[in-house]
Scaffold this active site. Sequence first.
Site: not given
Ligand code: NAD
Ligand code: TYD
Length: 343
Positions: A217, A126-127, A182, A100, A59
């Site tokens: 998005r 970006d959020e 995203n 976390t 963790d």
């Molecule tokens: P994800 O939820 O798919 O993966 C997160 C990982 O972190 C998982 O493997 C989980 O087991 C691990 N984790 C969670 N809590 C933990 C802890 N306390 N200690 C150790 N490991 C832990 O997330 P993702 O979509 O791959 O996003 C990765 C990073 O990128 C995040 O920081 C997120 O904020 C950022 N991000 C994501 C997006 C997106 O579109 N998914 C866009 C911009 C930034």
């Molecule tokens: P999401 O993938 O949860 O990413 P984020 O909220 O971080 O941008 O959602 C992307 C967009 O899709 C967001 O505007 C919420 C919408 N959404 C739906 O309309 N239906 C769904 O079931 C989910 C999970 C998201």
Amino acid sequence: MKILVTGGAGFIGGNFIRFTRNKYPNYKIVCVDLLTYAGNLETLADMLGMSNFKFEKADISNAKDIDRIFNAERPDIAVNFAAESHVDRSIEDPGLFLKTNILGTQTLMDACIKYNVKRFHQVSTDEVYGDLPIDKPELLFTENSPIHASSPYSASKASADLLCLAYQRTFALPATISRCSNNYGPFHFPEKLIPLVISRALNDQSIPVYGEGKNIRDWLYVEDHCSAIDKIIHEAKNGDVYNIGGGCEKQNIDVVKLILKILNKPESLITYVKDRPGHDLRYAIDYSKIKTELGWTPSVKFEEGLKKTVDWYLTNKDWWQNIISGEYKNYYQKMYSGRETAR
Ligand code: NAD
Ligand code: TYD
């Protein structure tokens, strides 16, 4: 060179480990991940037996475990992907996100200072800038846009960013931050929009669209995010913050319809559901800083990336079917039951 990657069993971290392994076969990579519901060792299956790769289940907010790992591994670079990452879950349980995403980041930064890590990179979003109006397409987030988070998730990421900049200034932590839009691509957990639509459409299940589906998005193929982070950790100056974006704004409903078209599934699967509380209207990124300073631009067009993603989900059904057959069923039931809206 040794890179410690947190959250590498998740979506973007897993793709980043694979990207780094391919680009720098000689780098040592240590993955630290707690394996929460979002972490999956299957994502790293091809890495696990490799030399130069090590997995540590821990963790990031556990200072004792993190200290032990840093002391043993002495990484040159640490990249923090580990986070609670889903806005909807942050509305259900904000406390876990603060632990976390904020305390975990602080714990990692303390270890980086103690063990003289040469670069700590915070993967942000970006959020942190909140949202933009839909009717003013000329407005984009720049690195100087005010921090204005809307959800417990984005507020926790914004807090981590502020702490990271404070550590850089006060303790001279060699840190950089990237704020990306995203992502989509392989190994994306099927509770986020794109993999949720793909997996449900393939099973001929209803597709929940929040509100009227008009929220916008900006989408980036995950490998492009990895290449941007790669440039930042190797080339950027300490203290630099970079926006990363795809230049690809889409309304949610258009993304859903495009996926259904690629899969040859009917639009009658679309079901409008009650909107997310505090739902951000529009994200749009000005990524000119990273383009000008580091020469990075997105390389994968949305339609091409989406087809590649759909193909991946078609050829890797075991990966996501294992997920949706378990605890995920309860999650879906809890979040979506009784939420349909009349139209
Ligand atoms: P994800 O939820 O798919 O993966 C997160 C990982 O972190 C998982 O493997 C989980 O087991 C691990 N984790 C969670 N809590 C933990 C802890 N306390 N200690 C150790 N490991 C832990 O997330 P993702 O979509 O791959 O996003 C990765 C990073 O990128 C995040 O920081 C997120 O904020 C950022 N991000 C994501 C997006 C997106 O579109 N998914 C866009 C911009 C930034
Ligand atoms: P999401 O993938 O949860 O990413 P984020 O909220 O971080 O941008 O959602 C992307 C967009 O899709 C967001 O505007 C919420 C919408 N959404 C739906 O309309 N239906 C769904 O079931 C989910 C999970 C998201």
